[in-house]
Design a protein around this motif. Structure first.
Motif, PDB file in Angstrom:
ATOM      1  N   PRO A   1      40.545 -16.190  21.297  1.00 53.49           N
ATOM      2  CA  PRO A   1      39.337 -16.549  22.053  1.00 53.49           C
ATOM      3  C   PRO A   1      38.093 -16.421  21.171  1.00 53.49           C
ATOM      4  O   PRO A   1      37.871 -15.383  20.565  1.00 53.49           O
ATOM      5  CB  PRO A   1      39.328 -15.556  23.209  1.00 53.49           C
ATOM      6  N   GLN A   2      37.318 -17.514  21.094  1.00 47.01           N
ATOM      7  CA  GLN A   2      36.161 -17.575  20.210  1.00 47.01           C
ATOM      8  C   GLN A   2      34.999 -18.295  20.865  1.00 47.01           C
ATOM      9  O   GLN A   2      35.194 -19.167  21.705  1.00 47.01           O
ATOM     10  CB  GLN A   2      36.517 -18.344  18.937  1.00 47.01           C
ATOM     11  N   SER A   3      33.798 -17.930  20.426  1.00 46.20           N
ATOM     12  CA  SER A   3      32.592 -18.607  20.861  1.00 46.20           C
ATOM     13  C   SER A   3      31.690 -18.791  19.653  1.00 46.20           C
ATOM     14  O   SER A   3      31.845 -18.101  18.644  1.00 46.20           O
ATOM     15  CB  SER A   3      31.876 -17.789  21.941  1.00 46.20           C
ATOM     16  N   ARG A   4      30.746 -19.671  19.776  1.00 50.24           N
ATOM     17  CA  ARG A   4      29.785 -19.925  18.712  1.00 50.24           C
ATOM     18  C   ARG A   4      28.477 -19.209  19.052  1.00 50.24           C
ATOM     19  O   ARG A   4      28.050 -19.177  20.200  1.00 50.24           O
ATOM     20  CB  ARG A   4      29.533 -21.429  18.587  1.00 50.24           C
ATOM     21  N   GLU A   5      27.856 -18.657  18.039  1.00 47.12           N
ATOM     22  CA  GLU A   5      26.544 -18.036  18.203  1.00 47.12           C
ATOM     23  C   GLU A   5      25.579 -19.065  18.794  1.00 47.12           C
ATOM     24  O   GLU A   5      25.624 -20.236  18.438  1.00 47.12           O
ATOM     25  CB  GLU A   5      26.044 -17.571  16.831  1.00 47.12           C
ATOM     26  N   THR A   6      24.717 -18.623  19.705  1.00 45.12           N
ATOM     27  CA  THR A   6      23.773 -19.547  20.328  1.00 45.12           C
ATOM     28  C   THR A   6      22.347 -19.228  19.900  1.00 45.12           C
ATOM     29  O   THR A   6      22.026 -18.094  19.552  1.00 45.12           O
ATOM     30  CB  THR A   6      23.842 -19.476  21.869  1.00 45.12           C
TER      31      THR A   6
END
Length: 150
Positions: A32-37
């Motif tokens: 599970p990964q997300s991109r910095e916003t």
């Protein structure tokens, strides 16, 4: 002794650099990964893969996180060559297969952010499966995601 310490530090760094996998019965959530916003971004997105190794199909019914007021399942769709994002109520997880959540397919949209995720952080995300039940994972935040992300 010095070489042993250096090797230990290197192995620790390599282990923490790899995304974790989260099993729940025959279902497993991978990387599970997300991109910095940016501080002004109204949303964030989460990507991962769900592996259903069991003999029966399951369904992802929804997700939630304390990072956002709302977390929604979305899918990209093509209509006469134009791509559009649509909210979906659930995602089918066929038996014996992987379902990828990517920028060009299914993904999780986080809305009404309590704060903006920064590179190197992790945040909890709970996935609600019809048969497997609830599974909490830790989403790793990266500045840029590799092309091969989940």
């Amino acid at each position: 002794m010095r070489n042993t310490i250096l090797i230990g530090l290197l192995l620790t760094t390599l282990n923490t650099a790899q995304s974790a996998d989260y099993p729940l019965g025959s279902v497993q959530v991978l990387a599970p990964q997300s991109r910095e916003t940016a501080p002004v971004a109204p949303t964030a997105v989460v990507y991962f893969t769900v592996r259903n190794a069991g003999p029966q199909a399951d369904r992802l019914l929804g997700v939630d996180t304390p990072l956002a007021g709302r977390a929604q399942l979305h899918a990209m769709a093509s209509d006469d060559g134009a791509m559009s994002m649509q909210r979906v109520s659930s995602v089918e997880l066929p038996a014996g297969s992987d379902t990828r959540f990517t920028n060009r397919g299914y993904h999780v949209m986080l809305l009404d952010l309590a704060r903006h995720p920064r590179e190197g952080e992790q945040f909890p995300l709970t996935l609600h499966f019809e048969k497997a039940g609830d599974l909490q994972v830790q989403v790793e935040v990266h500045r840029d995601l590799p092309e091969s992300s989940p």
